[in-house]
Design a protein around this motif. Structure first.
Motif, mmCIF file in Angstrom:
data_model
loop_
_atom_site.group_PDB
_atom_site.id
_atom_site.type_symbol
_atom_site.label_atom_id
_atom_site.label_comp_id
_atom_site.label_asym_id
_atom_site.label_seq_id
_atom_site.Cartn_x
_atom_site.Cartn_y
_atom_site.Cartn_z
ATOM 1 N N ASN A 1 -22.033 -38.670 -9.990
ATOM 2 C CA ASN A 1 -22.042 -37.070 -9.855
ATOM 3 C C ASN A 1 -22.329 -36.411 -11.235
ATOM 4 O O ASN A 1 -20.796 -36.246 -12.240
ATOM 5 C CB ASN A 1 -20.841 -36.285 -8.735
ATOM 6 N N SER A 2 -23.126 -36.182 -11.231
ATOM 7 C CA SER A 2 -23.648 -34.786 -12.974
ATOM 8 C C SER A 2 -23.023 -34.404 -12.986
ATOM 9 O O SER A 2 -22.554 -33.676 -14.914
ATOM 10 C CB SER A 2 -24.856 -34.886 -13.575
ATOM 11 N N ALA A 3 -21.703 -33.679 -12.018
ATOM 12 C CA ALA A 3 -20.645 -32.332 -12.594
ATOM 13 C C ALA A 3 -19.523 -32.739 -13.489
ATOM 14 O O ALA A 3 -19.249 -32.132 -13.484
ATOM 15 C CB ALA A 3 -20.972 -31.290 -11.783
ATOM 16 N N PHE A 4 -19.190 -33.794 -13.524
ATOM 17 C CA PHE A 4 -18.019 -34.722 -13.546
ATOM 18 C C PHE A 4 -18.071 -34.300 -15.255
ATOM 19 O O PHE A 4 -19.252 -34.671 -16.288
ATOM 20 C CB PHE A 4 -17.445 -35.770 -13.863
ATOM 21 N N GLN A 5 -16.895 -33.675 -15.943
ATOM 22 C CA GLN A 5 -17.306 -32.716 -17.237
ATOM 23 C C GLN A 5 -15.616 -33.911 -18.044
ATOM 24 O O GLN A 5 -16.296 -33.611 -19.325
ATOM 25 C CB GLN A 5 -16.339 -31.638 -17.653
ATOM 26 N N LYS B 1 -23.581 -38.819 -21.166
ATOM 27 C CA LYS B 1 -23.738 -38.142 -19.807
ATOM 28 C C LYS B 1 -25.251 -38.393 -18.687
ATOM 29 O O LYS B 1 -25.768 -38.387 -18.331
ATOM 30 C CB LYS B 1 -23.528 -36.993 -20.054
ATOM 31 N N LYS C 1 -24.864 -41.337 -16.873
ATOM 32 C CA LYS C 1 -23.850 -40.868 -16.282
ATOM 33 C C LYS C 1 -22.746 -42.724 -16.342
ATOM 34 O O LYS C 1 -22.967 -42.421 -15.054
ATOM 35 C CB LYS C 1 -23.824 -41.037 -15.054
ATOM 36 N N GLU D 1 -18.524 -42.503 -5.288
ATOM 37 C CA GLU D 1 -18.253 -41.524 -6.271
ATOM 38 C C GLU D 1 -18.872 -42.714 -7.631
ATOM 39 O O GLU D 1 -19.215 -41.782 -8.865
ATOM 40 C CB GLU D 1 -17.646 -40.687 -6.316
ATOM 41 N N TYR E 1 -14.435 -35.333 -23.643
ATOM 42 C CA TYR E 1 -14.665 -34.389 -22.248
ATOM 43 C C TYR E 1 -16.603 -34.019 -23.392
ATOM 44 O O TYR E 1 -16.807 -33.409 -22.579
ATOM 45 C CB TYR E 1 -14.348 -32.995 -22.327
ATOM 46 N N ILE F 1 -15.542 -31.583 -12.065
ATOM 47 C CA ILE F 1 -16.146 -29.820 -10.984
ATOM 48 C C ILE F 1 -16.057 -28.878 -11.057
ATOM 49 O O ILE F 1 -14.606 -28.703 -10.688
ATOM 50 C CB ILE F 1 -16.316 -31.483 -10.307
ATOM 51 N N SER F 2 -16.413 -27.851 -10.699
ATOM 52 C CA SER F 2 -15.469 -26.791 -11.042
ATOM 53 C C SER F 2 -15.052 -26.625 -9.617
ATOM 54 O O SER F 2 -15.108 -26.437 -8.192
ATOM 55 C CB SER F 2 -17.322 -25.299 -10.974
#
Lengths: 112, 112
Positions: free
Chosen positions: A27-31, A67, A70, A3, A51, A94-95
């Motif tokens: 993981n592109s969902a990391f904020q 982003k 990544k 990851e 962020y 991630i959500s």
């Protein structure tokens, strides 16, 4: 694929050098992206928290987030022997979760 | 400056014994975490705690582990029956909502 990937080093630089430390992630969902400094057998000390894509500067430290690639970086200007430590990148956001995923850390030695 | 404090700094215990690691998070923080770091390895998430209940846990956090917030200031991690592989640094962390986490200096747990 891990990851979060981080070169473990060690990275040795002369005093006064600009240091570049990097992490890549899958993981592109990391904020949210953090950099911590950890001295031997001590707790992680927060250096930078970002962020959004782009640069954030705080004193001698600049955090950069890309982003689209990544990829995150930490730059240390005018490095000092006291900067010798392990630098950890961490990511979260991630959500629905705020657990941090850490890189393995890069060991930095700044030579006087 | 407010900080996360952990006690004890070092705990030696015999295999099979119960240990309780204690943490005092930063006073106005709402999210509490435990992480561990086996010597030479990366920092790993164990559990997060919010609103008096576990919000997320990792596969490491099995039935031998439990967390508690017994009063308004302390946050504890209990390992019921320690194993040799539980030897690690255990870090407590806390954060306000959607912000960076601050880590304590850790408890070094040695299981013999």
């Amino acid at each position: 694929q891990k990851e979060v990937e981080q070169d473990p080093g060690p990275l040795s630089v002369p005093e006064g050098a600009i240091v570049s430390l990097n992490c890549t992630y899958s993981n592109s969902a990391f904020q949210y992206f953090m950099w911590y400094r950890q001295y031997s057998r001590k707790g992680p000390e927060l250096l930078m928290y970002t962020y959004s894509s782009g640069n954030k500067e705080d004193g001698r430290f600049t955090a950069q987030v890309d982003k689209s690639s990544k990829y995150i970086s930490l730059f240390i200007r005018d490095s000092q022997p006291s900067d010798s430590a392990t630098y950890l990148c961490a990511m979260t956001g991630i959500s629905g979760t705020y657990k941090y995923i850490f890189g393995t850390g890069t060991r930095l030695k700044v030579l006087a | 400056e407010p900080e996360v404090t952990q006690t004890p700094s070092h705990q030696v215990t015999q295999m099979g014994q119960e240990v309780i690691l204690r943490c005092v998070p930063i006073s106005n923080h709402l999210y509490f975490y435990w992480y561990r770091q086996i010597l030479g390895q990366k920092v790993e998430f164990l559990v997060s705690f919010y609103n008096n209940e576990i919000s997320e846990k990792s596969e490491i956090f099995d039935d031998q582990f439990s967390v508690e917030r017994p009063d308004g200031s302390n946050f504890t991690l209990k390992i019921r029956s320690t194993k040799l592989e539980d030897s690690a640094m255990y870090f407590c962390a806390s954060s306000a909502m959607n912000t960076e986490a601050f880590f304590g200096q850790g408890t070094r747990l040695t299981v013999v």
